[in-house]
Enzyme design. Structure first.
Site, PDB file in Angstrom:
ATOM      1  N   ARG A  87       0.783  -1.236   0.000  1.00 17.50           N
ATOM      2  CA  ARG A  87       0.000   0.000   0.000  1.00 17.50           C
ATOM      3  C   ARG A  87       0.816   1.288   0.000  1.00 17.50           C
ATOM      4  O   ARG A  87       0.249   2.366  -0.068  1.00 17.50           O
ATOM      5  CB  ARG A  87      -0.992   0.064   1.171  1.00 17.50           C
ATOM      6  CG  ARG A  87      -2.017  -1.032   1.136  1.00 17.50           C
ATOM      7  CD  ARG A  87      -2.795  -1.099   2.421  1.00 17.50           C
ATOM      8  NE  ARG A  87      -3.616  -2.294   2.453  1.00 17.50           N
ATOM      9  CZ  ARG A  87      -4.886  -2.330   2.106  1.00 17.50           C
ATOM     10  NH1 ARG A  87      -5.493  -1.238   1.722  1.00 17.50           N
ATOM     11  NH2 ARG A  87      -5.552  -3.458   2.147  1.00 17.50           N
ATOM     12  N   ASP A  88       2.136   1.199   0.097  1.00 19.48           N
ATOM     13  CA  ASP A  88       2.930   2.437   0.092  1.00 19.48           C
ATOM     14  C   ASP A  88       4.314   2.181  -0.513  1.00 19.48           C
ATOM     15  O   ASP A  88       5.337   2.539   0.064  1.00 19.48           O
ATOM     16  CB  ASP A  88       3.036   2.996   1.507  1.00 19.48           C
ATOM     17  CG  ASP A  88       3.465   4.463   1.539  1.00 19.48           C
ATOM     18  OD1 ASP A  88       3.333   5.144   0.500  1.00 19.48           O
ATOM     19  OD2 ASP A  88       3.929   4.924   2.586  1.00 19.48           O
TER      20      ASP A  88
END
Length: 199
Positions: A87-88
């Site tokens: 997610r990042d």
């Protein structure tokens, strides 16, 4: 300051356990997670290297770029098979050691933070605008393709020296990810092979 948030500790434990199971040569190992009073923390391997972010600013060579991106891609493929989404993905979350040994770090932390209503409402913990996939920017359900998009943005920056979109605010960049096509990398640097641009 999230410890009083409903279900935060349970989310933290669940995500820390999932990340601790990711045993891969290109994922920074997580050894344990603990709570001391009102502080919770994750215990990870200490690696005395810099991040990919520190290497960037100018385009990296094609060989170095391919070595690093391949390793991060293998790490993501392994994690996705374990149903873990990063997610990042971004250069600041990729450690690079000797011989371009890449380690992806901060797995699951964005999810722990983004899961809480307070975090989602404030927009914090959802990812980094320069590298965020369109579906993540829109708050849609994510799968591993969101990580691959972010890795693609990282690859673009490694080759060209800049991210695909810029803007006066994070929100402006996010909107461009959703609505605008990406400028082909060879328009920035014609020396990039056409096969790499296709990727």
């Amino acid at each position: 300051h999230f410890i009083d948030e409903e279900d935060f500790l349970e989310r933290f434990r669940r995500e820390a356990q999932a990340v601790a199971r990711l045993d891969h040569p290109n994922i920074l190992p997580v050894y344990d997670y603990e709570q001391a009073g009102d502080i919770v923390y994750i215990v990870m391997k200490y690696v005395n290297t810099g991040t990919l972010r520190k290497l960037m600013g100018n385009p990296l060579g094609l060989r170095d770029t391919m070595e690093i991106v391949t390793q991060v891609g293998l790490a993501l493929g392994f994690a996705h098979k374990q149903d873990v989404i990063h997610r990042d993905v971004k250069p600041a979350n990729i450690l690079v050691g000797e011989s371009n040994w890449a380690l992806l770090t901060d797995f699951g932390l964005a999810k722990i933070l983004a899961s809480g209503r307070k975090m989602t409402q404030s927009g914090v913990g959802m990812g980094t605008p320069d590298y965020m996939s369109p579906e993540q920017a829109q708050g849609l359900t994510l799968d591993g393709r969101a990580d691959l998009y972010s890795l693609g943005v990282t690859l673009y920056e490694m080759l060209t020296g800049k991210t695909p979109f810029d803007g006066e605010s994070g929100m402006a960049v996010v909107v461009k990810h959703i609505t605008e096509p990406v400028k082909p990398p060879r328009e920035i640097d014609p020396a990039i092979p056409i096969e790499v641009e296709s990727v």
